[in-house]
Scaffold this motif. Structure first.
Motif, mmCIF file in Angstrom:
data_model
loop_
_atom_site.group_PDB
_atom_site.id
_atom_site.type_symbol
_atom_site.label_atom_id
_atom_site.label_comp_id
_atom_site.label_asym_id
_atom_site.label_seq_id
_atom_site.Cartn_x
_atom_site.Cartn_y
_atom_site.Cartn_z
ATOM 1 N N LYS A 171 -2.275 5.656 4.162
ATOM 2 C CA LYS A 171 -2.067 4.251 4.525
ATOM 3 C C LYS A 171 -2.884 3.887 5.757
ATOM 4 O O LYS A 171 -3.507 2.833 5.809
ATOM 5 C CB LYS A 171 -0.584 3.977 4.797
ATOM 6 N N LYS A 172 -2.882 4.776 6.753
ATOM 7 C CA LYS A 172 -3.616 4.539 8.000
ATOM 8 C C LYS A 172 -5.113 4.451 7.724
ATOM 9 O O LYS A 172 -5.803 3.576 8.252
ATOM 10 C CB LYS A 172 -3.324 5.688 8.966
ATOM 11 N N HIS A 173 -5.621 5.355 6.883
ATOM 12 C CA HIS A 173 -7.044 5.354 6.534
ATOM 13 C C HIS A 173 -7.424 4.037 5.852
ATOM 14 O O HIS A 173 -8.435 3.420 6.211
ATOM 15 C CB HIS A 173 -7.351 6.547 5.625
ATOM 16 N N LEU A 174 -6.625 3.603 4.878
ATOM 17 C CA LEU A 174 -6.912 2.352 4.172
ATOM 18 C C LEU A 174 -6.825 1.155 5.124
ATOM 19 O O LEU A 174 -7.618 0.229 5.027
ATOM 20 C CB LEU A 174 -5.952 2.181 2.991
ATOM 21 N N GLU A 175 -5.866 1.215 6.048
ATOM 22 C CA GLU A 175 -5.715 0.140 7.029
ATOM 23 C C GLU A 175 -6.964 0.030 7.912
ATOM 24 O O GLU A 175 -7.439 -1.068 8.194
ATOM 25 C CB GLU A 175 -4.493 0.426 7.892
ATOM 26 N N HIS A 176 -7.517 1.159 8.303
ATOM 27 C CA HIS A 176 -8.737 1.160 9.123
ATOM 28 C C HIS A 176 -9.935 0.600 8.354
ATOM 29 O O HIS A 176 -10.855 0.052 8.959
ATOM 30 C CB HIS A 176 -9.051 2.563 9.642
ATOM 31 N N LEU A 177 -9.917 0.741 7.035
ATOM 32 C CA LEU A 177 -10.992 0.190 6.210
ATOM 33 C C LEU A 177 -10.827 -1.313 5.984
ATOM 34 O O LEU A 177 -11.736 -1.966 5.492
ATOM 35 C CB LEU A 177 -11.035 0.902 4.851
ATOM 36 N N GLY A 178 -9.648 -1.856 6.328
ATOM 37 C CA GLY A 178 -9.418 -3.293 6.166
ATOM 38 C C GLY A 178 -8.410 -3.649 5.096
ATOM 39 O O GLY A 178 -8.155 -4.820 4.848
ATOM 40 N N PHE A 179 -7.838 -2.641 4.443
ATOM 41 C CA PHE A 179 -6.838 -2.883 3.404
ATOM 42 C C PHE A 179 -5.462 -3.028 4.041
ATOM 43 O O PHE A 179 -4.773 -2.042 4.262
ATOM 44 C CB PHE A 179 -6.827 -1.745 2.373
ATOM 45 N N VAL A 180 -5.100 -4.266 4.376
ATOM 46 C CA VAL A 180 -3.792 -4.533 4.972
ATOM 47 C C VAL A 180 -3.049 -5.540 4.101
ATOM 48 O O VAL A 180 -3.662 -6.386 3.438
ATOM 49 C CB VAL A 180 -3.907 -5.049 6.424
ATOM 50 N N VAL A 181 -1.729 -5.437 4.090
ATOM 51 C CA VAL A 181 -0.897 -6.338 3.294
ATOM 52 C C VAL A 181 -1.166 -7.778 3.714
ATOM 53 O O VAL A 181 -1.225 -8.088 4.901
ATOM 54 C CB VAL A 181 0.598 -5.984 3.461
ATOM 55 N N GLY A 182 -1.393 -8.636 2.705
ATOM 56 C CA GLY A 182 -1.651 -10.050 2.961
ATOM 57 C C GLY A 182 -3.120 -10.415 2.958
ATOM 58 O O GLY A 182 -3.466 -11.588 2.879
ATOM 59 N N SER A 183 -4.012 -9.417 3.028
ATOM 60 C CA SER A 183 -5.443 -9.735 3.016
ATOM 61 C C SER A 183 -5.950 -9.832 1.577
ATOM 62 O O SER A 183 -5.389 -9.256 0.659
ATOM 63 C CB SER A 183 -6.244 -8.695 3.806
ATOM 64 N N GLU A 184 -7.037 -10.593 1.420
ATOM 65 C CA GLU A 184 -7.635 -10.762 0.090
ATOM 66 C C GLU A 184 -8.609 -9.636 -0.189
ATOM 67 O O GLU A 184 -9.327 -9.180 0.701
ATOM 68 C CB GLU A 184 -8.361 -12.101 0.001
ATOM 69 N N MET A 211 -7.475 6.290 -4.609
ATOM 70 C CA MET A 211 -7.137 5.401 -3.486
ATOM 71 C C MET A 211 -6.786 4.004 -4.009
ATOM 72 O O MET A 211 -5.815 3.384 -3.569
ATOM 73 C CB MET A 211 -8.295 5.276 -2.503
ATOM 74 N N ALA A 212 -7.575 3.516 -4.966
ATOM 75 C CA ALA A 212 -7.353 2.171 -5.505
ATOM 76 C C ALA A 212 -5.989 2.065 -6.200
ATOM 77 O O ALA A 212 -5.348 1.015 -6.179
ATOM 78 C CB ALA A 212 -8.461 1.811 -6.491
ATOM 79 N N ALA A 213 -5.522 3.175 -6.775
ATOM 80 C CA ALA A 213 -4.219 3.167 -7.463
ATOM 81 C C ALA A 213 -3.059 2.997 -6.480
ATOM 82 O O ALA A 213 -1.979 2.578 -6.870
ATOM 83 C CB ALA A 213 -4.047 4.459 -8.251
ATOM 84 N N LYS A 214 -3.279 3.285 -5.197
ATOM 85 C CA LYS A 214 -2.238 3.146 -4.184
ATOM 86 C C LYS A 214 -2.149 1.714 -3.626
ATOM 87 O O LYS A 214 -1.213 1.381 -2.916
ATOM 88 C CB LYS A 214 -2.486 4.138 -3.043
ATOM 89 N N ILE A 236 0.863 -1.175 0.000
ATOM 90 C CA ILE A 236 0.000 0.000 0.000
ATOM 91 C C ILE A 236 0.900 1.226 0.000
ATOM 92 O O ILE A 236 1.758 1.369 0.867
ATOM 93 C CB ILE A 236 -0.948 0.013 1.211
ATOM 94 N N GLY A 237 0.719 2.077 -0.994
ATOM 95 C CA GLY A 237 1.539 3.270 -1.123
ATOM 96 C C GLY A 237 0.821 4.500 -0.614
ATOM 97 O O GLY A 237 -0.285 4.423 -0.106
#
Length: 70
Positions: free
Chosen positions: A25-38, A64-67, A18-19
């Motif tokens: 990065k923190k915002h995407l992580e809170h939404l559930g976008f973490v490295v290793g997840s499907e 956001m999706a491009a990151k 995630i770039g």
């Protein structure tokens, strides 16, 4: 590795990286976008995506999706 924006609808991929700025990065992580997840792309409308991640359906902008690299 490619950005989430290039994934076809119905395709499931694993998040590799995630770039972006730390707050993005923190915002995407809170939404559930973490490295290793499907993540599965449900649909794409004008480049914006609706995705399934961690049993939740989330709409994200194409910027956001491009990151998110899969």
């Amino acid at each position: 590795m490619m950005p989430l924006t290039l994934v076809s609808s119905g395709e499931t991929n694993v998040i590799q990286r995630i770039g972006g700025k730390p707050e993005v990065k923190k915002h995407l992580e809170h939404l559930g976008f973490v490295v290793g997840s499907e993540v599965t792309v449900v649909s794409s409308i004008g480049g914006n995506l609706i995705v399934n991640v961690k049993d939740a359906r989330i709409a994200i902008s194409k910027e956001m999706a491009a990151k998110i690299m899969v």
